[in-house]
Design an enzyme around this catalytic site. Structure first.
Site, PDB file in Angstrom:
ATOM      1  N   SER A  64       0.825  -1.207   0.000  1.00 20.01           N
ATOM      2  CA  SER A  64       0.000   0.000   0.000  1.00 20.01           C
ATOM      3  C   SER A  64       0.863   1.263   0.000  1.00 20.01           C
ATOM      4  O   SER A  64       2.010   1.259   0.455  1.00 20.01           O
ATOM      5  CB  SER A  64      -0.915   0.021   1.223  1.00 20.01           C
ATOM      6  OG  SER A  64      -1.749  -1.112   1.220  1.00 20.01           O
TER       7      SER A  64
HETATM    8  N1  SAH Z   1      -0.703  -4.212   3.920  1.00 23.11           N
HETATM    9  C1  SAH Z   1      -0.231  -4.939   2.786  1.00 23.11           C
HETATM   10  C2  SAH Z   1      -1.316  -4.947   1.738  1.00 23.11           C
HETATM   11  C3  SAH Z   1      -1.202  -6.077   0.815  1.00 23.11           C
HETATM   12  S1  SAH Z   1      -2.494  -6.144  -0.395  1.00 23.11           S
HETATM   13  C4  SAH Z   1       1.015  -4.268   2.239  1.00 23.11           C
HETATM   14  O1  SAH Z   1       1.083  -3.049   2.303  1.00 23.11           O
HETATM   15  O2  SAH Z   1       1.894  -4.948   1.722  1.00 23.11           O
HETATM   16  C5  SAH Z   1      -3.713  -7.115   0.432  1.00 23.11           C
HETATM   17  C6  SAH Z   1      -3.341  -8.528   0.778  1.00 23.11           C
HETATM   18  O3  SAH Z   1      -4.518  -9.171   1.264  1.00 23.11           O
HETATM   19  C7  SAH Z   1      -2.858  -9.366  -0.395  1.00 23.11           C
HETATM   20  O4  SAH Z   1      -1.596  -9.897  -0.093  1.00 23.11           O
HETATM   21  C8  SAH Z   1      -3.919 -10.465  -0.519  1.00 23.11           C
HETATM   22  O5  SAH Z   1      -3.391 -11.723  -0.923  1.00 23.11           O
HETATM   23  C9  SAH Z   1      -4.460 -10.529   0.893  1.00 23.11           C
HETATM   24  N2  SAH Z   1      -5.795 -11.107   1.022  1.00 23.11           N
HETATM   25  C10 SAH Z   1      -6.849 -11.013   0.194  1.00 23.11           C
HETATM   26  N3  SAH Z   1      -7.904 -11.684   0.677  1.00 23.11           N
HETATM   27  C11 SAH Z   1      -7.504 -12.240   1.857  1.00 23.11           C
HETATM   28  C12 SAH Z   1      -8.141 -13.050   2.840  1.00 23.11           C
HETATM   29  N4  SAH Z   1      -9.418 -13.444   2.735  1.00 23.11           N
HETATM   30  N5  SAH Z   1      -7.431 -13.417   3.920  1.00 23.11           N
HETATM   31  C13 SAH Z   1      -6.139 -13.044   4.071  1.00 23.11           C
HETATM   32  N6  SAH Z   1      -5.485 -12.280   3.173  1.00 23.11           N
HETATM   33  C14 SAH Z   1      -6.158 -11.869   2.077  1.00 23.11           C
END
Ligand code: SAH
Length: 222
Positions: A64
């Protein structure tokens, strides 16, 4: 860490992207000063690690934008000793920011490859107050409830019902909601009179994929 520690890039990020947009919590700013964001981006993106936008981290997911990480973190108003549940470990950058500010972070990621690389980086940086789980975070992590705060870093159509039930009294939950290209970021507070919701801003996140495909657990970063 060496000279290429990006100390000045981090200061610029704080001065240009965070403070002017209303990130004023000193402890949150200090966490952004300490966590080396360049450890969490793909090697080809090192020169963009402190830029004012999200970056691809593979598997169609993103790390993000710094400001959004800061906004969500500040909105949770940590005391410093709470247990926090994070859904969507992704790169692990938000996880590190949380680990700087609270007692313990429980983080859940559905994609094993991302979970593994985040765990590796966070261990290399020496964090020992993070527990990892691979699976569907929309169910929360019932074994460790109640949480002082819950942060969801992927967009849900609506608030998954399992989550507020795992929030401690007075606890806060931040989540992007909406199904379109653009969503809304909300903060919920678990009050005696029920859940209260406040709108923070519009935002754009990858979708929360709610499915049950089994879980594997492993604890700690050491
Ligand atoms: N805070 C993280 C954001 C990553 S994007 C950063 O800044 O790196 C969001 C993440 O949520 C992705 O890696 C995706 O695989 C994960 N995600 C999506 N659905 C999910 C679920 N049901 N349970 C756990 N993770 C999930």
């Amino acid at each position: 860490m060496q000279k290429e520690d990006y100390v000045s890039e981090r200061e610029e990020m704080i001065k240009q992207q965070l403070i002017p947009r209303g990130i004023h919590d000193r402890q949150v700013l200090e966490a952004f000063r300490r966590v080396p964001r360049h450890y969490f981006v793909n090697p080809g993106h090192l020169h963009l690690a402190y830029a004012d936008h999200p970056l691809a981290i593979g598997e169609e997911q993103t790390i993000s934008q710094p400001y959004i990480v800061a906004l969500m973190t500040q909105a949770l108003e940590f005391r410093g000793d709470e247990k926090v549940l994070e859904i969507g470990t992704g790169s692990g950058y938000q996880t590190a920011i949380l680990a700087e500010l609270v007692g313990h972070v429980y983080t859940v990621e559905r994609l094993p490859s991302l979970a593994a690389s985040a765990q590796k980086v966070l261990a290399a940086l020496g964090y020992n107050n993070i527990s990892f789980k691979t699976g569907d975070g929309s169910k929360g992590w019932p074994e460790h409830q109640p949480f002082g705060a819950i942060i969801v870093t992927a967009a849900a159509g609506s608030l998954p019902a399992a989550l507020p039930a795992q929030l401690a009294p007075g606890g806060r939950l931040v989540i992007p909601e909406g199904e379109g290209w653009q969503q809304d970021l909300y903060i919920y507070t678990n009050t005696a009179g029920g859940l209260q919701r406040r709108h923070l801003c519009s935002c754009r996140f990858v979708p929360l994929i709610e499915e049950n495909f089994g879980t594997q657990e492993n604890f700690g970063t050491q």
